[in-house]
Motif scaffolding. Structure first.
Motif: not given
Length: 471
Positions: A39, A42, A93, A359, A385, A387
């Motif tokens: 990742e 995010a 985030h 995630k 979210t 990502r």
């Protein structure tokens, strides 16, 4: 399973394969890369502190903007994000969103189910629950046309591979429609927005076999969930909520589907399963269909009569918001899942378990690959979210030729003269004499335009150098 004309259809497709025409090589994963992803960042999806579920994500289609993606959500907002922004491990985030957001605007006063980039990323079409589509000048965040005609939410849109004036759309009303943006408008909305009508409509493209019995039930029984303009430039694929059938149509004659394909039902499971999404690799040799039986089926476009050549399991597809996409080089298949994870398979190893990305904390819905940045993709979720992911080893091999279908380019519709360009004067938001960015007037007749900090959307899309970062 297939119509009497299916054989001629496949022969027609094969006849377009010309060994003398070279398809441009695209980047692809090197053969020695271990399939491993991390990742990168995010992003929180919220407006004025209110969270909203994302519905569609789509990377830009040109190499210079390949690090930018558009996101639409349930509130009708379209946002553009830069995946090359610096994401700190210690940032929230919300901070990541603020730092990477290029701009956003209210596209519709209803959910936006799909977005489609057009004309070197300078224009975009948005499909909404308000039963309309809007054509946008992305640089100005201004609506320049409205497409009306569907009697239900517009769920999916796709453009012609080479002629972006030609669009196909699919609706919850059970129809799909073809649009030609070059045709004269039927009316004007306000002073600038043109209202366009479809050039062709096919109603009841995916009807339930029990349609007469359930006529009074909700329209999900006939909804078109996904449309796709195929790379052969003549054919359109459609899928619906009623069953696992994928239909293929010749745009020169839309009276009947040319052929249709569906997985063979097992003896234990004879139920009808809808399809949530269709996708095709960059060269058009493969087509994927995400089915509500928790499998993703892969078809060879030139051998549709054989049915799916492969199937992939391991994800959970319990809603029509869960999508899947083939990587541009046709090496990998990425899918969302109702179980809160994203899953990736190697196309040549369908029987192996997928890599699971864990995630997210809610259903993973829309996903997309960057067309030119190898190994980069985004996943969106009901946990509010989005990502950003990248391969652990981002090296790629451009010398190895991707799977390709060499084909002659044949226009699907007769060419019409382009309308004269509208006023091409410089943006009023940029003072070129002093090099200053000036405050814009917020809003269009039907939409509000938002932008964090400085007004940079116009400047972002004026980058001319190949590979220049927008931010």
């Amino acid at each position: 399973m297939e119509s009497s004309r299916s054989s001629s259809f496949f022969q027609d497709l094969s006849s377009r394969e010309l060994s003398g025409f070279r398809v441009r090589k695209r980047p692809r994963f090197a053969a020695d890369i271990a399939l491993s992803f991390k990742e990168v960042g995010a992003l929180a999806i919220e407006h004025n502190g209110d969270q909203t579920p994302p519905l569609a994500v789509s990377f830009c289609k040109t190499s210079k903007n390949s690090h930018i993606f558009a996101l639409s959500d349930e509130d009708g907002i379209v946002s553009l994000f830069n995946t090359r922004s610096k994401f700190s491990l210690f940032s929230s985030h919300q901070e990541n969103s603020e730092n990477s957001r290029i701009c956003e605007w209210e596209a519709h006063r209803n959910a936006v189910f799909d977005v489609c980039w057009l004309k070197d990323d300078t224009q975009m079409i948005t499909a909404s629950g308000d039963q309309s589509m809007k054509l946008w000048d992305v640089q100005e965040m201004k609506c320049i046309g409205i497409l009306r005609g569907h009697k239900g939410s517009v769920k999916s849109i796709s453009s012609h591979p080479t002629n972006h004036d030609i669009i196909v759309s699919g609706s919850r009303d059970g129809s799909f429609a073809l649009w030609d943006l070059r045709l004269p408008s039927c009316s004007k909305v306000g002073n600038k927005e043109l209202c366009l009508r479809a050039s062709a409509v096919v109603k009841g493209a995916h009807l339930s076999p029990h349609a007469k019995r359930i006529r009074r039930q909700k329209s999900a029984s006939k909804s078109i969930t996904s449309v796709l303009y195929l790379k052969d430039e003549l054919s359109v694929a459609t899928a619906g909520a009623v069953d696992s059938v994928v239909k293929f149509w010749d745009t020169r004659n839309l009276k009947n589907a040319i052929t249709w394909c569906q997985p063979k039902s097992s003896d234990k499971d004879t139920r009808l399963h809808g399809i949530s999404s269709l996708s095709q690799d960059a060269n058009g040799s493969l087509l994927s269909a995400s089915c509500m039986d928790n499998r993703i089926y892969l078809y060879n476009v030139l051998q549709l009569e054989k049915g799916p050549m492969k199937s992939f399991s391991g994800c959970q597809i319990d809603s029509f918001f869960v999508k899947s996409v083939i990587s541009p080089d046709a090496s990998y298949l990425l899918s969302g899942s109702t179980d809160g994870n994203a899953h990736i398979w190697q196309v040549d190893k369908p029987h192996e378990d997928p890599i699971t990305l864990t995630k997210h904390n809610g259903e993973v819905s829309a996903v997309d690959w960057s067309l030119f940045e190898v190994g980069k993709f985004v996943t969106s979720s009901d946990d509010f979210t989005v990502r950003i992911w990248n391969s652990q080893n981002s090296s790629c091999s451009s010398s190895k030729r991707a799977t390709s279908c060499n084909r002659k380019r044949i226009m699907a519709m007769p060419t019409l003269e382009q309308a004269k360009d509208s006023d091409s004067s410089d943006s009023p938001y940029f003072d070129r004499a002093n090099g200053n960015i000036m405050e814009p007037k917020l809003g269009t007749p039907e939409s509000k335009a938002y932008c964090n900090g400085v007004w940079i959307c116009r400047l972002a899309f004026e980058m001319h150098s190949e590979g220049d970062a927008i931010l």
